[in-house]
Motif scaffolding. Sequence first.
Motif, PDB file in Angstrom:
ATOM      1  N   MET A   1      -5.881  11.354   1.828  1.00 18.15           N
ATOM      2  CA  MET A   1      -4.693  10.509   1.917  1.00 18.15           C
ATOM      3  C   MET A   1      -4.085  10.336   0.516  1.00 18.15           C
ATOM      4  O   MET A   1      -4.779  10.099  -0.452  1.00 18.15           O
TER       5      MET A   1
ATOM      6  N   THR B   1      -2.241   8.565  -2.500  1.00 15.06           N
ATOM      7  CA  THR B   1      -2.203   7.195  -2.985  1.00 15.06           C
ATOM      8  C   THR B   1      -0.753   6.740  -3.051  1.00 15.06           C
ATOM      9  O   THR B   1       0.171   7.563  -3.101  1.00 15.06           O
ATOM     10  N   PHE B   2      -0.584   5.454  -3.087  1.00 20.93           N
ATOM     11  CA  PHE B   2       0.768   4.904  -3.156  1.00 20.93           C
ATOM     12  C   PHE B   2       1.503   5.431  -4.380  1.00 20.93           C
ATOM     13  O   PHE B   2       2.669   5.811  -4.305  1.00 20.93           O
TER      14      PHE B   2
ATOM     15  N   LEU C   1       6.143  -0.153   2.161  1.00 20.87           N
ATOM     16  CA  LEU C   1       5.155   0.927   2.250  1.00 20.87           C
ATOM     17  C   LEU C   1       3.826   0.473   1.642  1.00 20.87           C
ATOM     18  O   LEU C   1       2.765   0.690   2.243  1.00 20.87           O
ATOM     19  N   HIS C   2       3.897  -0.132   0.492  1.00 15.90           N
ATOM     20  CA  HIS C   2       2.673  -0.603  -0.175  1.00 15.90           C
ATOM     21  C   HIS C   2       1.924  -1.601   0.702  1.00 15.90           C
ATOM     22  O   HIS C   2       0.693  -1.525   0.837  1.00 15.90           O
TER      23      HIS C   2
ATOM     24  N   LYS D   1       2.013  -1.871   3.946  1.00 15.69           N
ATOM     25  CA  LYS D   1       1.434  -1.159   5.094  1.00 15.69           C
ATOM     26  C   LYS D   1       0.160  -0.420   4.690  1.00 15.69           C
ATOM     27  O   LYS D   1      -0.820  -0.418   5.430  1.00 15.69           O
ATOM     28  N   MET D   2       0.191   0.197   3.533  1.00 11.31           N
ATOM     29  CA  MET D   2      -0.985   0.929   3.070  1.00 11.31           C
ATOM     30  C   MET D   2      -2.131  -0.031   2.739  1.00 11.31           C
ATOM     31  O   MET D   2      -3.291   0.281   2.994  1.00 11.31           O
ATOM     32  N   GLU D   3      -1.803  -1.199   2.191  1.00 12.44           N
ATOM     33  CA  GLU D   3      -2.822  -2.207   1.885  1.00 12.44           C
ATOM     34  C   GLU D   3      -3.472  -2.734   3.159  1.00 12.44           C
ATOM     35  O   GLU D   3      -4.647  -3.085   3.164  1.00 12.44           O
TER      36      GLU D   3
ATOM     37  N   LYS E   1      -2.949   0.829   7.205  1.00 14.11           N
ATOM     38  CA  LYS E   1      -2.189   1.703   8.104  1.00 14.11           C
ATOM     39  C   LYS E   1      -2.108   3.097   7.485  1.00 14.11           C
ATOM     40  O   LYS E   1      -1.790   3.258   6.316  1.00 14.11           O
ATOM     41  N   VAL E   2      -2.403   4.099   8.301  1.00 16.65           N
ATOM     42  CA  VAL E   2      -2.322   5.486   7.853  1.00 16.65           C
ATOM     43  C   VAL E   2      -0.926   6.006   8.173  1.00 16.65           C
ATOM     44  O   VAL E   2      -0.497   5.991   9.326  1.00 16.65           O
ATOM     45  N   ILE E   3      -0.237   6.428   7.154  1.00 14.27           N
ATOM     46  CA  ILE E   3       1.110   6.979   7.323  1.00 14.27           C
ATOM     47  C   ILE E   3       0.974   8.484   7.140  1.00 14.27           C
ATOM     48  O   ILE E   3       0.788   8.966   6.023  1.00 14.27           O
TER      49      ILE E   3
ATOM     50  N   PRO F   1       4.478  10.518   4.892  1.00 16.05           N
ATOM     51  CA  PRO F   1       5.110   9.480   4.077  1.00 16.05           C
ATOM     52  C   PRO F   1       6.580   9.757   3.762  1.00 16.05           C
ATOM     53  O   PRO F   1       7.392   8.840   3.753  1.00 16.05           O
TER      54      PRO F   1
END
Length: 161
Positions: free
Chosen positions: A1, A3-4, A40-41, A43-45, A48-50, A53
């Motif tokens: 995955m 990273t942000f 987005l950040h 959601k990732m925290e 949630k798997v995007i 992206p």
Amino acid sequence: MDTFQNIYKENYQTVYRVAQKLIRDEDTVADIIQEVFIYLHEKMEEGKVIQYPKSWLYRATYNKSIDYLKNKNRFQTIDTFEDCLEDENVLDESDLHKEIQCALSKLKAEEKFLVILYSEGLSYKELAEVTGIKFSSIGKTLSRALQKVQLELKNKHYELY
């Protein structure tokens, strides 16, 4: 995955250009892009798997831009077209750009978004993924939107090609 930070670095400029084409106000565009990346950040925290992206960012940018335009005045009133009513003397490249923007502003929001994404080099598959339009309909929908732009430019004695 990813990273942000990687997602941010890889997509910031592209997403910024798309928002800029939709909104055309630098301060507002910066705010919208900031909101999109914050979202987005978050959601990732949350874990949630995007999966895609870039597509997610395009869609979020579009949604935030449309929300802004709705709140601004129910999809841009007469202000949008004031630039289009200027003197029609000899035109240089910047004037042609302005005329293209004017023609694009007369499209429905979804059509304008599709044309903008196409201008960014997205494939039909990516366009379908981002916009939610069926893959089999992308070509025809895009063609109709471009024909509207071409007709608008032709009415002002320009050729798209």
